[in-house]
Design an enzyme around this catalytic site. Structure first.
Site, PDB file in Angstrom:
ATOM      1  N   ASP A  94     -34.304  31.085 -60.826  1.00 39.28           N
ATOM      2  CA  ASP A  94     -33.345  31.846 -61.632  1.00 39.28           C
ATOM      3  C   ASP A  94     -31.895  31.683 -61.203  1.00 39.28           C
ATOM      4  OD1 ASP A  94     -33.265  33.133 -59.238  1.00 39.28           O
ATOM      5  OD2 ASP A  94     -34.087  35.033 -59.938  1.00 39.28           O
ATOM      6  N   GLU A 116     -41.877  28.738 -61.073  1.00 37.32           N
ATOM      7  CA  GLU A 116     -41.601  30.195 -60.946  1.00 37.32           C
ATOM      8  C   GLU A 116     -41.053  30.728 -62.277  1.00 37.32           C
ATOM      9  OE1 GLU A 116     -38.539  32.494 -58.603  1.00 37.32           O
ATOM     10  OE2 GLU A 116     -40.079  32.382 -57.058  1.00 37.32           O
ATOM     11  N   GLU A 130     -29.232  36.546 -62.579  1.00 42.63           N
ATOM     12  CA  GLU A 130     -30.500  35.822 -62.499  1.00 42.63           C
ATOM     13  C   GLU A 130     -31.442  36.079 -63.672  1.00 42.63           C
ATOM     14  OE1 GLU A 130     -29.148  37.484 -59.966  1.00 42.63           O
ATOM     15  OE2 GLU A 130     -28.766  35.970 -58.438  1.00 42.63           O
ATOM     16  N   HIS A 243     -26.026  37.354 -44.971  1.00 39.50           N
ATOM     17  CA  HIS A 243     -25.809  36.273 -45.955  1.00 39.50           C
ATOM     18  C   HIS A 243     -24.344  35.811 -45.898  1.00 39.50           C
ATOM     19  CE1 HIS A 243     -25.629  34.253 -49.863  1.00 39.50           C
ATOM     20  NE2 HIS A 243     -26.948  34.341 -49.954  1.00 39.50           N
TER      21      HIS A 243
HETATM   22  C1  UD1 Z   1     -27.281  32.524 -54.893  1.00 41.04           C
HETATM   23  C2  UD1 Z   1     -27.961  32.699 -56.242  1.00 41.04           C
HETATM   24  C3  UD1 Z   1     -28.995  33.797 -56.190  1.00 41.04           C
HETATM   25  C4  UD1 Z   1     -29.969  33.565 -55.044  1.00 41.04           C
HETATM   26  C5  UD1 Z   1     -29.169  33.414 -53.763  1.00 41.04           C
HETATM   27  C6  UD1 Z   1     -30.088  33.105 -52.604  1.00 41.04           C
HETATM   28  C7  UD1 Z   1     -26.739  32.383 -58.341  1.00 41.04           C
HETATM   29  C8  UD1 Z   1     -25.744  32.926 -59.281  1.00 41.04           C
HETATM   30  N1  UD1 Z   1     -26.953  33.082 -57.237  1.00 41.04           N
HETATM   31  O1  UD1 Z   1     -26.511  33.690 -54.635  1.00 41.04           O
HETATM   32  O2  UD1 Z   1     -29.716  33.831 -57.407  1.00 41.04           O
HETATM   33  O3  UD1 Z   1     -30.831  34.661 -54.973  1.00 41.04           O
HETATM   34  O4  UD1 Z   1     -28.253  32.330 -53.889  1.00 41.04           O
HETATM   35  O5  UD1 Z   1     -29.442  33.268 -51.376  1.00 41.04           O
HETATM   36  O6  UD1 Z   1     -27.294  31.333 -58.589  1.00 41.04           O
HETATM   37  N2  UD1 Z   1     -22.044  30.489 -48.942  1.00 41.04           N
HETATM   38  C9  UD1 Z   1     -21.720  29.698 -47.856  1.00 41.04           C
HETATM   39  N3  UD1 Z   1     -22.669  28.809 -47.401  1.00 41.04           N
HETATM   40  C10 UD1 Z   1     -23.901  28.694 -47.944  1.00 41.04           C
HETATM   41  C11 UD1 Z   1     -24.241  29.531 -49.026  1.00 41.04           C
HETATM   42  C12 UD1 Z   1     -23.300  30.410 -49.535  1.00 41.04           C
HETATM   43  O7  UD1 Z   1     -20.638  29.772 -47.325  1.00 41.04           O
HETATM   44  O8  UD1 Z   1     -24.704  27.878 -47.476  1.00 41.04           O
HETATM   45  C13 UD1 Z   1     -21.029  31.432 -49.490  1.00 41.04           C
HETATM   46  C14 UD1 Z   1     -19.888  30.672 -50.212  1.00 41.04           C
HETATM   47  O9  UD1 Z   1     -18.690  31.357 -50.014  1.00 41.04           O
HETATM   48  C15 UD1 Z   1     -20.339  30.774 -51.677  1.00 41.04           C
HETATM   49  C16 UD1 Z   1     -20.903  32.173 -51.692  1.00 41.04           C
HETATM   50  O10 UD1 Z   1     -21.605  32.302 -50.458  1.00 41.04           O
HETATM   51  O11 UD1 Z   1     -19.297  30.581 -52.604  1.00 41.04           O
HETATM   52  C17 UD1 Z   1     -21.783  32.504 -52.858  1.00 41.04           C
HETATM   53  O12 UD1 Z   1     -22.786  31.523 -53.074  1.00 41.04           O
HETATM   54  P1  UD1 Z   1     -23.560  31.524 -54.503  1.00 41.04           P
HETATM   55  O13 UD1 Z   1     -24.618  30.493 -54.464  1.00 41.04           O
HETATM   56  O14 UD1 Z   1     -22.593  31.479 -55.637  1.00 41.04           O
HETATM   57  O15 UD1 Z   1     -24.183  32.978 -54.560  1.00 41.04           O
HETATM   58  P2  UD1 Z   1     -25.261  33.663 -53.649  1.00 41.04           P
HETATM   59  O16 UD1 Z   1     -24.834  35.070 -53.489  1.00 41.04           O
HETATM   60  O17 UD1 Z   1     -25.525  32.841 -52.456  1.00 41.04           O
HETATM   61  N1  UDP Z   2     -34.504  33.387 -45.378  1.00 39.11           N
HETATM   62  C1  UDP Z   2     -34.093  32.525 -44.356  1.00 39.11           C
HETATM   63  N2  UDP Z   2     -33.135  32.959 -43.472  1.00 39.11           N
HETATM   64  C2  UDP Z   2     -32.558  34.192 -43.571  1.00 39.11           C
HETATM   65  C3  UDP Z   2     -32.964  35.042 -44.639  1.00 39.11           C
HETATM   66  C4  UDP Z   2     -33.936  34.602 -45.529  1.00 39.11           C
HETATM   67  O1  UDP Z   2     -34.599  31.413 -44.240  1.00 39.11           O
HETATM   68  O2  UDP Z   2     -31.706  34.524 -42.739  1.00 39.11           O
HETATM   69  C5  UDP Z   2     -35.526  32.896 -46.339  1.00 39.11           C
HETATM   70  C6  UDP Z   2     -36.674  33.840 -46.628  1.00 39.11           C
HETATM   71  O3  UDP Z   2     -37.776  33.583 -45.774  1.00 39.11           O
HETATM   72  C7  UDP Z   2     -37.008  33.537 -48.083  1.00 39.11           C
HETATM   73  C8  UDP Z   2     -35.689  33.059 -48.677  1.00 39.11           C
HETATM   74  O4  UDP Z   2     -34.852  32.740 -47.576  1.00 39.11           O
HETATM   75  O5  UDP Z   2     -37.941  32.478 -48.209  1.00 39.11           O
HETATM   76  C9  UDP Z   2     -35.068  34.132 -49.522  1.00 39.11           C
HETATM   77  O6  UDP Z   2     -33.764  33.794 -49.825  1.00 39.11           O
HETATM   78  P1  UDP Z   2     -32.743  34.825 -50.454  1.00 39.11           P
HETATM   79  O7  UDP Z   2     -33.125  36.213 -50.081  1.00 39.11           O
HETATM   80  O8  UDP Z   2     -31.387  34.350 -50.069  1.00 39.11           O
HETATM   81  O9  UDP Z   2     -32.889  34.566 -52.016  1.00 39.11           O
HETATM   82  P2  UDP Z   2     -33.860  35.156 -53.153  1.00 39.11           P
HETATM   83  O10 UDP Z   2     -35.256  34.942 -52.725  1.00 39.11           O
HETATM   84  O11 UDP Z   2     -33.493  36.597 -53.345  1.00 39.11           O
HETATM   85  O12 UDP Z   2     -33.482  34.353 -54.353  1.00 39.11           O
END
Ligand code: UD1
Ligand code: UDP
Length: 368
Positions: A94, A116, A130, A243
């Site tokens: 999603d 999924e 999502e 995160h």
């Molecule tokens: C994204 C997904 C969400 C998923 C989540 C899992 C969308 C809109 N959101 O949310 O569905 O549940 O990932 O974790 O698709 N960032 C870093 N390094 C990384 C990852 C993220 O610095 O490796 C920071 C960056 O500033 C980035 C921000 O997080 O711009 C947001 O990342 P983004 O993928 O847009 O949203 P998430 O909240 O991570």
């Molecule tokens: N996870 C990880 N490191 C962390 C937190 C979560 O590897 O510090 C793993 C967790 O085991 C799960 C996945 O990341 O498999 C979940 O990711 P997240 O919660 O970011 O996204 P969502 O599942 O809500 O899309």
């Protein structure tokens, strides 16, 4: 049949890795594209599962907006589809990557298979964005791999052809099993060893994660207030891998730093996180994947969201929907910690054979 697998974030990578490994095991050729919507959080998963992308779009920007992210994915995928012809693209879940890669494929007359598929809240604002990403991906997709019967029913109720839907279980359980097996056979790393040295695992361990956009601001503040209050209980250690989204980092570090038994740490790599889950008594999280994984480890999850598309876990009492209400979180933690451990429940999200089911379907039905 030329197959492309495409994903971009940590959870997609974890859940697609078993599918990539199974395709490779069965000698079915495919190419791997990562949008790198996530960077560090994605790379550690690729590394752990020894996956090397054929295409890496490297699009992540700090604090990226959904529209800029979406437009980059469309542009970059268009270039890939022009460079190389594919018959089918496999996307997952999603995220913005899933929905926009599916759309780009549709525009180029490439078939889409959705792993999924079929999870729904039917509330566009929760989870945001999502829920709509998943519905859009579902509308575009030609084949739907639903993790549960309930997810399949959602698709059938929306008029999807039953012959195009397969119930497979969730491949997150495949990934978990692979990882637990490695840990059982002695796998460790410096993060796990550091956790062992710095945290008293004889205490009750409460693991926390959070990242949902709809909870930014007040929602996250409320959850932090609850965590602060819970940390005052005796014999409790709170471990919170925070995160990397700046909207999460800001409030969590501001509200929860410098408390002796609250351990704020960077996101853990996947095997370390699995190890930490296995040592925990309770999880507080808004994560989708964690709601699915925790029942396999018999750990209750308080879901800090107002809705969940993972209702199976709530019905089976593996997880508890508490929203972001401070008092409700504190009260529910007390209730659950007060109870003795319940008997092992079976995991409604699968048993670890989803990747085999997905790959067998592809091999038997989609290849000439
Ligand atoms: C994204 C997904 C969400 C998923 C989540 C899992 C969308 C809109 N959101 O949310 O569905 O549940 O990932 O974790 O698709 N960032 C870093 N390094 C990384 C990852 C993220 O610095 O490796 C920071 C960056 O500033 C980035 C921000 O997080 O711009 C947001 O990342 P983004 O993928 O847009 O949203 P998430 O909240 O991570
Ligand atoms: N996870 C990880 N490191 C962390 C937190 C979560 O590897 O510090 C793993 C967790 O085991 C799960 C996945 O990341 O498999 C979940 O990711 P997240 O919660 O970011 O996204 P969502 O599942 O809500 O899309």
């Amino acid at each position: 049949m030329k197959l492309l697998i495409c994903f971009g974030t940590r959870p997609e990578a974890i859940k697609m890795a078993p599918v990539c490994l199974e395709l490779a095991k069965q000698n079915i050729p495919f190419k791997l594209c990562v949008t790198a919507q996530h960077r560090e959080m994605l790379d550690q998963v690729l590394h752990f599962f020894s996956l090397t992308p054929d295409f890496d779009l490297n699009i992540m920007q700090p604090n990226q907006s959904l529209n800029v992210l979406s437009s980059k994915i469309l542009l970059e995928m268009d270039a890939i589809f022009k460079k190389e012809s594919f018959d089918m693209v496999l996307v997952h879940g999603d995220t913005t990557t899933s929905a926009l890669v599916a759309l780009a494929a549709f525009h180029c007359h490439i078939k889409v298979a959705h792993i999924e598929a079929g999870l729904r809240t039917y509330n566009k604002q929760s989870p945001f964005p999502e829920e709509l990403n998943r519905q859009l991906t579902g509308r575009i997709s030609d084949y739907h791999f639903a993790p549960t019967q309930q997810a399949k029913n959602n698709l059938l109720n929306e008029g999807v052809n039953e012959n195009k839907v397969v119930v497979t279980g969730n491949s997150v359980i495949d990934a978990l099993k692979i990882t637990l097996e490695k840990i059982k056979h002695g796998y460790t790393n410096t993060f796990i060893e550091n956790l062992k040295s710095n945290i008293n695992f004889k205490n009750n361990i409460i693991l926390v994660t959070g990242h949902r956009r709809e909870s930014f601001g007040v929602g996250f503040e409320n959850v932090c207030e609850a965590i602060l209050e819970i940390s005052k209980q005796k014999g409790v250690e709170i471990v919170y891998p925070v995160h990397l989204n700046p909207n999460v980092q800001g409030v969590v570090y501001e509200k929860l730093s410098n408390v002796e038994n609250i351990h704020l740490i960077p996101p853990l790599n996947y095997p370390s996180f699995v190890w930490l889950m296995s040592q925990s008594n309770l999880i507080i999280s808004d994560s989708g994947g964690i709601q699915e994984e925790a029942p396999s480890l018999n750990i209750p999850v308080l879901v800090t969201r107002n809705t969940t598309e993972r209702e199976e876990g709530i019905k089976a009492q593996c997880s508890f929907l508490v929203g972001t209400d401070t008092k409700k979180i504190i009260d529910t933690v007390k209730q659950i910690m007060g109870k003795s451990k319940t008997k092992k429940l079976s995991n409604p999200y699968g048993s670890g054979d989803a990747a085999i089911k997905i790959v067998n379907y592809i091999k038997n039905n989609l290849f000439d």
